[in-house]
Design a protein around this motif. Structure first.
Motif, PDB file in Angstrom:
ATOM      1  N   TRP A 478       0.818  -1.214   0.000  1.00  0.00           N
ATOM      2  CA  TRP A 478       0.000   0.000   0.000  1.00  0.00           C
ATOM      3  C   TRP A 478       0.848   1.259   0.000  1.00  0.00           C
ATOM      4  CZ3 TRP A 478      -4.290  -1.374   4.157  1.00  0.00           C
ATOM      5  CH2 TRP A 478      -4.987  -2.503   3.691  1.00  0.00           C
ATOM      6  N   LEU A 479       2.090   1.114   0.506  1.00  0.00           N
ATOM      7  CA  LEU A 479       2.974   2.280   0.542  1.00  0.00           C
ATOM      8  C   LEU A 479       3.777   2.425  -0.745  1.00  0.00           C
ATOM      9  CD1 LEU A 479       4.388   2.164   4.174  1.00  0.00           C
ATOM     10  CD2 LEU A 479       2.715   3.759   3.237  1.00  0.00           C
ATOM     11  N   ASN A 480       3.689   1.437  -1.624  1.00  0.00           N
ATOM     12  CA  ASN A 480       4.452   1.493  -2.867  1.00  0.00           C
ATOM     13  C   ASN A 480       3.759   2.457  -3.834  1.00  0.00           C
ATOM     14  OD1 ASN A 480       5.584   1.041  -5.350  1.00  0.00           O
ATOM     15  ND2 ASN A 480       5.783  -1.172  -5.061  1.00  0.00           N
ATOM     16  N   PRO A 481       4.357   3.640  -4.044  1.00  0.00           N
ATOM     17  CA  PRO A 481       3.641   4.663  -4.813  1.00  0.00           C
ATOM     18  C   PRO A 481       3.319   4.217  -6.238  1.00  0.00           C
ATOM     19  CG  PRO A 481       5.901   5.345  -4.350  1.00  0.00           C
ATOM     20  CD  PRO A 481       5.684   4.069  -3.622  1.00  0.00           C
ATOM     21  N   SER A 482       4.135   3.313  -6.794  1.00  0.00           N
ATOM     22  CA  SER A 482       3.872   2.961  -8.187  1.00  0.00           C
ATOM     23  C   SER A 482       2.655   2.049  -8.322  1.00  0.00           C
ATOM     24  CB  SER A 482       5.099   2.328  -8.837  1.00  0.00           C
ATOM     25  OG  SER A 482       5.513   1.213  -8.102  1.00  0.00           O
ATOM     26  N   ALA A 555      10.137  -1.611  -2.848  1.00  0.00           N
ATOM     27  CA  ALA A 555      10.453  -2.802  -3.631  1.00  0.00           C
ATOM     28  C   ALA A 555      11.014  -2.449  -5.012  1.00  0.00           C
ATOM     29  CB  ALA A 555       9.211  -3.687  -3.739  1.00  0.00           C
ATOM     30  N   PRO A 556      10.405  -1.499  -5.744  1.00  0.00           N
ATOM     31  CA  PRO A 556      10.963  -1.192  -7.065  1.00  0.00           C
ATOM     32  C   PRO A 556      12.399  -0.692  -6.991  1.00  0.00           C
ATOM     33  CG  PRO A 556       8.809  -0.187  -6.810  1.00  0.00           C
ATOM     34  CD  PRO A 556       9.171  -0.765  -5.486  1.00  0.00           C
ATOM     35  N   SER A 557      12.733   0.040  -5.924  1.00  0.00           N
ATOM     36  CA  SER A 557      14.092   0.566  -5.871  1.00  0.00           C
ATOM     37  C   SER A 557      15.097  -0.561  -5.630  1.00  0.00           C
ATOM     38  CB  SER A 557      14.221   1.664  -4.812  1.00  0.00           C
ATOM     39  OG  SER A 557      14.105   1.114  -3.529  1.00  0.00           O
ATOM     40  N   SER A 717       9.944  -4.218 -11.819  1.00  0.00           N
ATOM     41  CA  SER A 717       9.313  -4.662 -10.583  1.00  0.00           C
ATOM     42  C   SER A 717       7.818  -4.354 -10.592  1.00  0.00           C
ATOM     43  CB  SER A 717      10.014  -3.977  -9.410  1.00  0.00           C
ATOM     44  OG  SER A 717       9.274  -4.136  -8.249  1.00  0.00           O
ATOM     45  N   ARG A 718       7.485  -3.171 -11.128  1.00  0.00           N
ATOM     46  CA  ARG A 718       6.090  -2.750 -11.147  1.00  0.00           C
ATOM     47  C   ARG A 718       5.254  -3.664 -12.036  1.00  0.00           C
ATOM     48  NH1 ARG A 718       6.624   2.832 -12.104  1.00  0.00           N
ATOM     49  NH2 ARG A 718       6.719   2.523 -14.335  1.00  0.00           N
ATOM     50  N   VAL A 719       5.810  -3.985 -13.217  1.00  0.00           N
ATOM     51  CA  VAL A 719       5.067  -4.826 -14.150  1.00  0.00           C
ATOM     52  C   VAL A 719       4.886  -6.226 -13.574  1.00  0.00           C
ATOM     53  CG1 VAL A 719       5.212  -5.959 -16.384  1.00  0.00           C
ATOM     54  CG2 VAL A 719       5.696  -3.527 -16.189  1.00  0.00           C
ATOM     55  N   LEU A 720       5.952  -6.752 -12.979  1.00  0.00           N
ATOM     56  CA  LEU A 720       5.851  -8.088 -12.396  1.00  0.00           C
ATOM     57  C   LEU A 720       4.813  -8.094 -11.272  1.00  0.00           C
ATOM     58  CD1 LEU A 720       9.611  -9.191 -12.345  1.00  0.00           C
ATOM     59  CD2 LEU A 720       7.824  -9.934 -13.923  1.00  0.00           C
TER      60      LEU A 720
END
Ligand code: MN
Length: 738
Positions: A478-482, A555-557, A717-720
């Motif tokens: 929920w905190l992942n802005p992307s 996570a994405p970073s 990461s976002r797409v996965l």
């Protein structure tokens, strides 16, 4: 007594008293006294334009008189700059002369000016912090006495009107600040008049060419447009009158250059296609008649459905009410029509300021109090969400996202209306209802239909939160802005607070899971965690996990950093000579790096280390025995001085443009209809190309192998993650060894 109460009104004040005729003789005398006090304090001081300084406070008071504000506000407006020019005038002097109310107003305005303060942000001297601090002060003073903010706005408006006399850097700075802060503020307070004037004045300095272009276009067709609108007006008036509805006013609406510009930009349309170039406003006595007029408009001309808005049933967040529609006439011209009652009109023009005109009336006072309460609630909610030690920037960010944004109005299952910033999700809704509802939120139904938690709420939605009865907390995702799960700073802070509270042990465990999941997705599960931690500057792997668990590292970073490090390592490995050669200063590259060899392809190509050619340089190839071709810059000394010109061949840079990152991935899923289409929608949405696709199905488990071409690594990461959220998908990860 310092000055006897004079019967005589100074000429400067005459227009002010004409604009605000409701002042009693005592109140007038009070304002006159403030005028003389200010005139004395500013004696001999000139403004940038050379006129006496007193013209400025008088103009500010005039703006406020046009809004029909009360005597203390007008007096405070006249006095708002006295402390600036007369250092020996203290706020106590003003209090002694004009009472506590005026003194507090002047003090409030003065405090907004006295910058910088000694907050930490100020000490660091970051450029944006000063503005943020101003804004923060404005918001806080708005909470005390809104009249302080109205004086500040009037002050800014007059300064913007006279900005032409100031140095150019000052103009740009003030215009930017006005467009970013003061115009939205006027809008939030519903003072439409001020909002558009502040916008147009700012725009004139920030984008002078565009401003002049639009102004000129408006001017060119003015006569033609006015004539056209006259005929439209006549036709509409006739029909309205025939229906027995009295018309209070029907007029062409003034055109605002900045709003035309915004529409052209937002809709990417030329000037001619902006709907409200032709705009009419109809004012009729009763609300019911507004809808009748709407019916008449739609019966004469063809309405454009997407342009209809009922701000009477659902007022804007600044309480603006009106019916908006746009129609196509017989020649295909678009006309915008606004329909409202006189009261709605007054509210639209004067906003929150409208309410001082009825100070005696109790009915209006009640509505006004409600408005103020609403604003206070918004401000307090934003302030509460930002921790005490937070700096001004953060506060302002919270205000910007929660208070200034357009809002959506949704219903609870019981039918209560709740307003949230537009873009809000069911999670934002849940946290708005109660922190605990947010923490336990596991799903949502909108209008009876289950939606995913990143659903964007629409005005009118009835929202029902599905909670778990287990003691559970929010998801770190929920905190992942992307992923776009959370829009309000309130929800974000509640979620962060939860993760802070669950403590280090939990954070470590959570963080470890996130890191494991990311590495698995990247096909790098075996990678030592210490290496990953080191990429983020952590010596201890637990500290790293904890930071991830707290949500400080997303996570994405992690994916981006790991992949970048990997690519770098691979590149370095590739750059090392593969075998001992007679010419050690070369490194092999492959053709996909952008070099086409004229003639025989498939030769080993290397870039000369002596001259390091880069894409775009004029180049030549040099055939080295047993080693293929080395590419040099055409002006490389080794080329120019070569004794064997017959070994040169022509080479060109390949035609491929900026290369995408091809990444092979594999998706495992319980096979279902439409799965590939859903995956395709996600990649299409991200603008990602699918280079190659293969599906294997065994025992109703599908393995989908595909290569996606990314524009940047952070997309991976976002797409996965998005693919993994699809129904039936078990996992999505990068393939390492094909
Ligand atoms: Mn001023």
């Amino acid at each position: 007594m310092v000055a006897a109460i004079s019967e005589e009104v100074p000429t400067d004040l005459e227009p002010i008293f004409r604009s605000q005729p409701r002042l009693s003789p005592e109140e007038r005398a009070f304002v006159v006294r403030a005028y003389y006090f200010a005139a004395e304090a500013h004696k001999g001081v000139k403004r940038f334009g050379g006129e006496p300084y007193i013209t400025h406070p008088v103009a500010v008071a005039q703006i406020l008189a046009d809004l029909r504000l009360d005597a203390p506000t007008l007096a405070a407006a006249l006095l708002h700059d006295v402390a600036e020019d007369k250092e020996d005038i203290e706020i106590e002097d003003i209090e002694r002369q004009f009472g506590a109310e005026v003194a507090q107003l002047v003090d409030g305005v003065t405090k907004l000016k006295k910058l910088p303060t000694n907050t930490d942000a100020m000490k660091n001297g970051k450029a944006g912090d000063r503005e943020a601090e101003t804004l923060r002060k404005i918001f806080l003073s708005m909470n005390n006495d809104i009249r302080v903010v109205l004086i500040k706005l009037a002050d800014r408006l007059h300064n913007m009107r006279t900005l032409g006399y100031t140095p150019p850097e000052h103009q740009i700075k003030k215009a930017r600040e006005t467009l970013d802060i003061f115009a939205p503020l006027a809008n939030r307070l519903g003072i439409w008049q001020m909002k558009w004037e502040l916008e147009d004045l700012s725009f004139r300095y920030l984008n002078p060419e565009k401003y002049r272009e639009i102004a000129a276009q408006l001017e060119i067709r003015r006569a033609e447009r006015e004539k056209y609108l006259e005929t439209v007006k006549a036709r509409l008036s006739k029909e309205i009158t025939a229906a027995g509805i009295p018309i209070v006013q029907i007029s062409a609406r003034p055109k605002h250059i900045y709003s035309i510009y915004r529409k052209m930009e937002r809709k990417r349309i030329p000037f001619d296609q902006v709907y409200d170039i032709h705009a009419l406003r109809v004012i009729v006595p009763e609300k019911a008649q507004c809808y009748q007029v709407l019916g008449i408009v739609h019966s004469i001309w063809r309405p454009i459905p997407s342009e209809f808005d009922d701000y009477i049933a659902a007022p804007k967040n600044n309480f603006y009410q009106s019916l908006h529609t746009a129609i196509l006439d017989d020649q295909g011209k678009t006309i915008e029509v606004q329909i409202r009652t006189p009261e709605m009109h007054e509210n639209a023009e004067y906003g929150i300021a409208a309410h001082w005109r009825y100070k005696e009336g109790t009915a209006h006072d009640k509505e006004f109090e409600e408005r103020l309460r609403y604003l206070r609630r918004l401000i307090e909610a934003a302030a509460e969400d930002v921790s005490a030690e937070a700096d001004a920037q953060e506060f302002v960010k919270a205000m910007r996202s929660d208070v200034f944004q357009n809002r959506v109005y949704v219903f609870t299952p019981k039918g209560d209306v709740i307003d949230l910033p537009s873009g809000a999700t069911p999670i934002d809704f849940a946290y708005y209802i109660h922190t605990d509802v947010g923490h336990r939120c596991r799903g949502a139904r909108v209008n009876g239909v289950q939606v995913s938690l990143d659903y964007r709420l629409q005005s009118g939605d009835r929202v029902e939160i599905i909670t778990t009865s287990k003691r559970a907390g929010p998801s770190l995702d929920w905190l992942n802005p992307s992923l776009g799960y959370v829009q309000t700073s309130r929800a974000r802070h509640k979620i962060q607070a939860w993760f802070k509270r669950v403590g280090r042990e939990n954070n470590i465990a959570l963080g470890r899971n996130v890191v494991d999941r990311e590495l698995r997705r990247l096909g790098l599960l075996a990678k030592p965690r210490e290496e990953v931690a080191a990429l983020f500057g952590f010596n201890k792997v637990d500290d790293f996990f904890s930071a991830v668990g707290r949500g400080d590292i997303s996570a994405p970073s992690i994916a981006t950093k790991v992949l970048e490090a990997d690519r770098k390592a691979q590149h370095e490995a590739a750059a090392a000579p593969l075998a001992p050669t007679t010419e050690p200063h070369t490194h092999p590259v492959n053709a996909s790096d952008g070099i086409d060899i004229m003639g025989d392809s498939g030769m080993l190509i290397t870039l000369g280390r002596c001259c390091n050619p880069v894409r775009g340089d004029p180049i030549v190839g040099y055939i080295t025995r047993g080693k293929g071709v080395t590419v040099h810059r055409a002006d490389c000394p080794n080329v120019i001085n070569s004794s064997e010109p017959e070994r040169f061949i022509n080479v060109t840079w390949g035609t491929s443009v900026e290369r995408a990152y091809p990444v092979p991935i594999v998706i495992t899923a319980y096979d279902r209809e439409g799965l590939l289409r859903d995956i395709g929608a996600i990649t299409a949405n991200e603008n990602i190309n699918i280079a190659d696709l293969r599906v294997q199905t065994r025992n109703s488990i599908a393995s989908i192998f595909l290569t996606i071409e990314l524009e940047s690594l952070e997309q991976l990461s976002r797409v996965l993650a998005k693919i993994e959220m699809l129904p039936n998908v078990i996992e999505a990860r990068r393939r390492v060894s094909v």
